[in-house]
Design a protein around this motif. Structure first.
Motif, mmCIF file in Angstrom:
data_model
loop_
_atom_site.group_PDB
_atom_site.id
_atom_site.type_symbol
_atom_site.label_atom_id
_atom_site.label_comp_id
_atom_site.label_asym_id
_atom_site.label_seq_id
_atom_site.Cartn_x
_atom_site.Cartn_y
_atom_site.Cartn_z
ATOM 1 N N TYR A 1 56.065 47.394 27.432
ATOM 2 C CA TYR A 1 56.680 46.537 26.420
ATOM 3 C C TYR A 1 55.712 46.320 25.249
ATOM 4 O O TYR A 1 56.089 46.419 24.080
ATOM 5 N N TRP B 1 47.584 53.113 43.025
ATOM 6 C CA TRP B 1 46.795 52.401 42.009
ATOM 7 C C TRP B 1 47.052 53.024 40.642
ATOM 8 O O TRP B 1 47.299 52.326 39.660
ATOM 9 N N CYS C 1 37.813 40.835 30.141
ATOM 10 C CA CYS C 1 38.586 39.786 30.835
ATOM 11 C C CYS C 1 39.648 39.218 29.903
ATOM 12 O O CYS C 1 39.375 38.251 29.181
ATOM 13 N N ILE C 2 40.823 39.791 29.940
ATOM 14 C CA ILE C 2 41.894 39.354 29.042
ATOM 15 C C ILE C 2 43.065 38.756 29.817
ATOM 16 O O ILE C 2 43.570 37.689 29.477
ATOM 17 N N THR C 3 43.502 39.454 30.874
ATOM 18 C CA THR C 3 44.745 39.064 31.543
ATOM 19 C C THR C 3 44.587 37.743 32.298
ATOM 20 O O THR C 3 43.805 37.642 33.236
ATOM 21 N N SER D 1 47.874 49.034 32.406
ATOM 22 C CA SER D 1 46.587 48.865 31.722
ATOM 23 C C SER D 1 46.794 48.789 30.213
ATOM 24 O O SER D 1 47.641 49.495 29.657
ATOM 25 N N GLY E 1 48.053 46.284 28.775
ATOM 26 C CA GLY E 1 49.346 45.615 28.571
ATOM 27 C C GLY E 1 50.449 46.553 29.014
ATOM 28 O O GLY E 1 50.283 47.772 29.002
ATOM 29 N N GLY E 2 51.580 46.004 29.449
ATOM 30 C CA GLY E 2 52.675 46.836 29.970
ATOM 31 C C GLY E 2 53.329 47.675 28.868
ATOM 32 O O GLY E 2 52.957 47.597 27.695
ATOM 33 N N ILE F 1 40.551 42.380 36.848
ATOM 34 C CA ILE F 1 39.495 42.812 35.919
ATOM 35 C C ILE F 1 38.678 43.967 36.524
ATOM 36 O O ILE F 1 37.895 43.786 37.473
ATOM 37 N N THR F 2 38.857 45.141 35.943
ATOM 38 C CA THR F 2 38.212 46.341 36.463
ATOM 39 C C THR F 2 36.690 46.190 36.449
ATOM 40 O O THR F 2 36.097 45.907 35.401
ATOM 41 N N ASP G 1 38.665 46.103 41.523
ATOM 42 C CA ASP G 1 39.135 45.223 40.451
ATOM 43 C C ASP G 1 38.843 43.779 40.879
ATOM 44 O O ASP G 1 38.889 43.450 42.071
ATOM 45 N N LYS H 1 48.648 33.321 34.184
ATOM 46 C CA LYS H 1 49.903 33.198 33.424
ATOM 47 C C LYS H 1 51.011 32.377 34.062
ATOM 48 O O LYS H 1 52.020 32.123 33.408
HETATM 49 C C1 LIG Z 1 44.404 48.341 38.288
HETATM 50 C C2 LIG Z 1 44.504 47.467 37.089
HETATM 51 C C3 LIG Z 1 43.369 47.252 36.317
HETATM 52 C C4 LIG Z 1 43.419 46.377 35.240
HETATM 53 N N1 LIG Z 1 42.263 46.124 34.526
HETATM 54 C C5 LIG Z 1 42.247 45.099 33.626
HETATM 55 C C6 LIG Z 1 41.020 44.698 32.997
HETATM 56 O O1 LIG Z 1 39.966 45.297 33.199
HETATM 57 N N2 LIG Z 1 41.050 43.622 32.171
HETATM 58 C C7 LIG Z 1 42.193 42.940 31.919
HETATM 59 O O2 LIG Z 1 42.151 41.972 31.183
HETATM 60 N N3 LIG Z 1 43.366 43.289 32.504
HETATM 61 C C8 LIG Z 1 43.418 44.349 33.342
HETATM 62 N N4 LIG Z 1 44.603 44.729 33.926
HETATM 63 C C9 LIG Z 1 45.774 43.894 33.708
HETATM 64 C C10 LIG Z 1 46.883 44.503 32.858
HETATM 65 O O3 LIG Z 1 46.537 44.464 31.500
HETATM 66 C C11 LIG Z 1 48.116 43.652 33.197
HETATM 67 O O4 LIG Z 1 48.511 44.030 34.502
HETATM 68 C C12 LIG Z 1 49.234 43.816 32.203
HETATM 69 O O5 LIG Z 1 48.871 43.304 30.951
HETATM 70 C C13 LIG Z 1 50.498 43.080 32.682
HETATM 71 O O6 LIG Z 1 50.226 41.755 33.001
HETATM 72 P P1 LIG Z 1 50.631 41.188 34.449
HETATM 73 O O7 LIG Z 1 50.074 42.094 35.484
HETATM 74 O O8 LIG Z 1 50.222 39.759 34.492
HETATM 75 O O9 LIG Z 1 52.189 41.342 34.539
HETATM 76 P P2 LIG Z 1 53.289 40.431 33.878
HETATM 77 O O10 LIG Z 1 52.781 39.862 32.595
HETATM 78 O O11 LIG Z 1 53.811 39.489 34.887
HETATM 79 O O12 LIG Z 1 54.367 41.514 33.491
HETATM 80 C C14 LIG Z 1 55.327 42.020 34.393
HETATM 81 C C15 LIG Z 1 56.598 42.328 33.604
HETATM 82 O O13 LIG Z 1 57.125 41.108 33.066
HETATM 83 C C16 LIG Z 1 57.332 41.238 31.655
HETATM 84 N N5 LIG Z 1 57.024 39.947 31.004
HETATM 85 C C17 LIG Z 1 56.025 39.080 31.316
HETATM 86 N N6 LIG Z 1 56.050 38.018 30.485
HETATM 87 C C18 LIG Z 1 57.078 38.202 29.648
HETATM 88 C C19 LIG Z 1 57.618 37.446 28.558
HETATM 89 N N7 LIG Z 1 57.093 36.275 28.192
HETATM 90 N N8 LIG Z 1 58.679 37.958 27.906
HETATM 91 C C20 LIG Z 1 59.219 39.136 28.256
HETATM 92 N N9 LIG Z 1 58.761 39.894 29.280
HETATM 93 C C21 LIG Z 1 57.705 39.432 29.969
HETATM 94 C C22 LIG Z 1 56.331 42.322 31.213
HETATM 95 O O14 LIG Z 1 56.709 42.950 29.994
HETATM 96 C C23 LIG Z 1 56.386 43.257 32.407
HETATM 97 O O15 LIG Z 1 57.500 44.124 32.279
HETATM 98 C C24 LIG Z 1 44.614 45.697 34.941
HETATM 99 C C25 LIG Z 1 45.768 45.960 35.687
HETATM 100 C C26 LIG Z 1 45.724 46.841 36.736
HETATM 101 C C27 LIG Z 1 46.976 47.090 37.525
#
Ligand SMILES: Cc1cc2nc3c(=O)[nH]c(=O)nc-3n(C[C@H](O)[C@H](O)[C@H](O)COP(=O)(O)OP(=O)(O)OC[C@H]3O[C@@H](n4cnc5c(N)ncnc54)[C@H](O)[C@@H]3O)c2cc1C
Length: 461
Positions: free
Chosen positions: A431, A418, A127-129, A426, A428-429, A168-169, A232, A132
């Motif tokens: 970036y 998906w 559980c990280i994301t 997954s 982190g994006g 969170i998967t 998820d 925000k």
């Molecule tokens: C199917 C699936 C399973 C996942 N499983 C898990 C899991 O088990 N546990 C977990 O913790 N997470 C999980 N994730 C989450 C994944 O790690 C996040 O989707 C990812 O880190 C991006 O965060 P976000 O979705 O909030 O997108 P955002 O953070 O909103 O990002 C979208 C875009 O905005 C940009 N951006 C956002 N903030 C900034 C900033 N301050 N400066 C510059 N650019 C910015 C990003 O670089 C990106 O290009 C999962 C995601 C998916 C789709």
């Protein structure tokens, strides 16, 4: 250790989990959640050892490059929640190693938790994301202070946390939720620097599930996802009390990044390994589809497949380099190399959609419209389906159908969507992987090479 049926029973702990508007009262009996729980349960039986004090070998930390190389493909063959358990535990151990000497008590909590988790044979999700809120604002500047999970109260024996962790998967299918900060925290954001293990059934935890699972009565049309799918979770922490022994970080702001980076590393090596397999599978799909369609001889088809082969081989090479150049921690565990892990994950994710495009381009529209096996079995349509689904002579129409169903199920249906998003996001994006790769790259050496090539002996600092 637990058996599969003990695992399924253990989910009945009063957890508050929801699916499409309703509370799920029994996960194993739920039409969608039940198959996911069944998938997780299979790994319990695979590794079960009745001996007193036995622990699951799949969750043991690797201690050498060879063990890491062996473990990574083994993890691909088990369910996804066993994988997140391994990822959570390894991330915590990697973080504990980095904290040793500076935060000894927190580091000891991690080691004790890992031992107890192994003995109880529990499953853990990552559980990280955070939610925000406004991405342009720091956690402490958000209009809603709960946009990032934070500590809202403390007493002598523990902390109270509030907030939500998203996407969170498998959150509803584990026993503990491993909460960690999503990023580095600044001065004034100490309450957001929190890492702890929360039982899924704890008071104040609620999970809303989303799923790409097929809803068709005839699961043969979905050869992959009818067996293996994982909802998820949108995980809410509504003032949840966490006792001290389950707390690994509580306000030590400067260490928030240690946890975020450690988990990122294990998530990305897992993602790279998944994409290496996925890339080979896509090559196989493209080759079989061209073969079934009789187009294997055409140069544009061969070129697309060759490009896919290079893509698959480069991910595999990055994975191998990440393992070979692994780093040993003071406790004797190893973690993958940061640069090669991040660069390989980036390469795989950035090019995935192009590789899928090649498969779709080669296979044709039949990927989407192939009749079902039910249509092949129906007396009224069987002869026509067989006749018109025939491609190259010698390949049975039924095999061409099954191949197209598998391609659609994995790349063009809800699971395909998906995958497209998950590969990018997954761990982190893209970036995040660009930043970590750049941070670990030997830029000094690159600059020296360039200066030497240009015949420049001194460069302004
Ligand atoms: C199917 C699936 C399973 C996942 N499983 C898990 C899991 O088990 N546990 C977990 O913790 N997470 C999980 N994730 C989450 C994944 O790690 C996040 O989707 C990812 O880190 C991006 O965060 P976000 O979705 O909030 O997108 P955002 O953070 O909103 O990002 C979208 C875009 O905005 C940009 N951006 C956002 N903030 C900034 C900033 N301050 N400066 C510059 N650019 C910015 C990003 O670089 C990106 O290009 C999962 C995601 C998916 C789709």
């Amino acid at each position: 250790m637990q058996t599969a049926s003990e695992y399924l029973k253990s989910l009945d702990d009063g957890r508050q989990t929801f699916f499409e508007g309703g509370r799920v009262t029994s996960i194993p009996d739920h039409p969608v959640m039940g198959t996911a729980a069944e998938w997780v349960s299979t790994s319990y039986d695979t590794f079960y050892d009745p001996a007193e004090g036995a622990t699951s070998p799949i969750l043991e930390p690797p201690r050498s490059a060879d063990e890491l190389r062996e473990r990574i493909p083994q993890l691909r063959r088990v369910d996804i929640v066993t994988r997140t358990t391994f990822g959570s535990l390894m991330a915590m151990l990697t973080a504990a190693a980095r904290l040793q000497g500076v935060e000894a008590a927190r580091s000891d909590n991690v080691l004790a938790y890992r031992e107890s988790a192994a003995l109880r044979d529990i499953r853990i999700t990552e559980c990280i994301t955070d939610a925000k809120g406004d991405r342009g604002l720091a956690p402490k500047d958000q209009p809603d202070p709960d946009a990032y999970v934070r500590i809202v109260d403390r007493d002598d024996a523990g902390i109270v946390i509030r907030g939500a962790k998203l996407h969170i998967t498998g959150a509803s299918f584990g026993h503990d939720l491993m909460v960690m900060p999503t990023k580095r925290m600044k001065a004034g954001e100490e309450d957001y620097s929190v890492a702890c293990a929360v039982p899924v059934g704890a008071s104040g935890v609620k999970i809303i599930n989303s799923s790409y699972a097929p809803r068709s009565a005839d699961t043969r049309h979905f050869p992959v996802t009818s067996r293996e799918h994982m909802p998820d979770g949108f995980v809410i922490f509504d003032d949840v009390y966490v006792p001290d022994e389950r707390v690994f970080l509580a306000g030590e702001g400067r260490y928030a990044a240690v946890f975020a980076h450690s988990l990122g590393l294990w998530e990305r090596i897992g993602g790279t390994s998944a994409m290496a397999e996925q890339a080979d599978l896509l090559v196989g799909f493209a080759h079989l589809a061209a073969d079934a369609n009789g187009t294997l001889k055409y140069s544009h088809v061969k070129e697309k497949i060759a490009e896919m082969v290079i893509h698959a081989s480069l991910i595999r090479a990055g994975l191998e380099a990440a393992i070979l150049h692994c780093v040993e921690t003071p406790e004797g565990f190893v973690h993958p190399n940061e640069l090669y892990t991040n660069a390989a994950k980036y390469h795989g994710a950035a090019n995935y959609n192009l590789m899928v495009r090649h498969v779709h381009d080669i296979a044709g529209g039949v990927v989407l419209t192939a009749p079902t096996i039910g249509d092949l079995e129906n007396e009224e349509t069987r002869a026509f389906v067989s006749k018109y689904m025939q491609g190259r002579k010698g390949v049975e129409a039924e095999h061409r159908l099954r191949l197209m169903h598998a391609i659609r199920d994995l790349t063009a249906d809800s699971h395909g969507g998906w995958h497209s998003v998950t590969n990018v996001q997954s761990g982190g994006g893209l970036y995040a992987q660009r930043i970590v790769s750049s941070n670990h790259y030997d830029m000094e050496r690159a600059r020296e090479l360039a200066l030497e090539a240009a015949g420049i002996t001194e460069w302004a600092s």
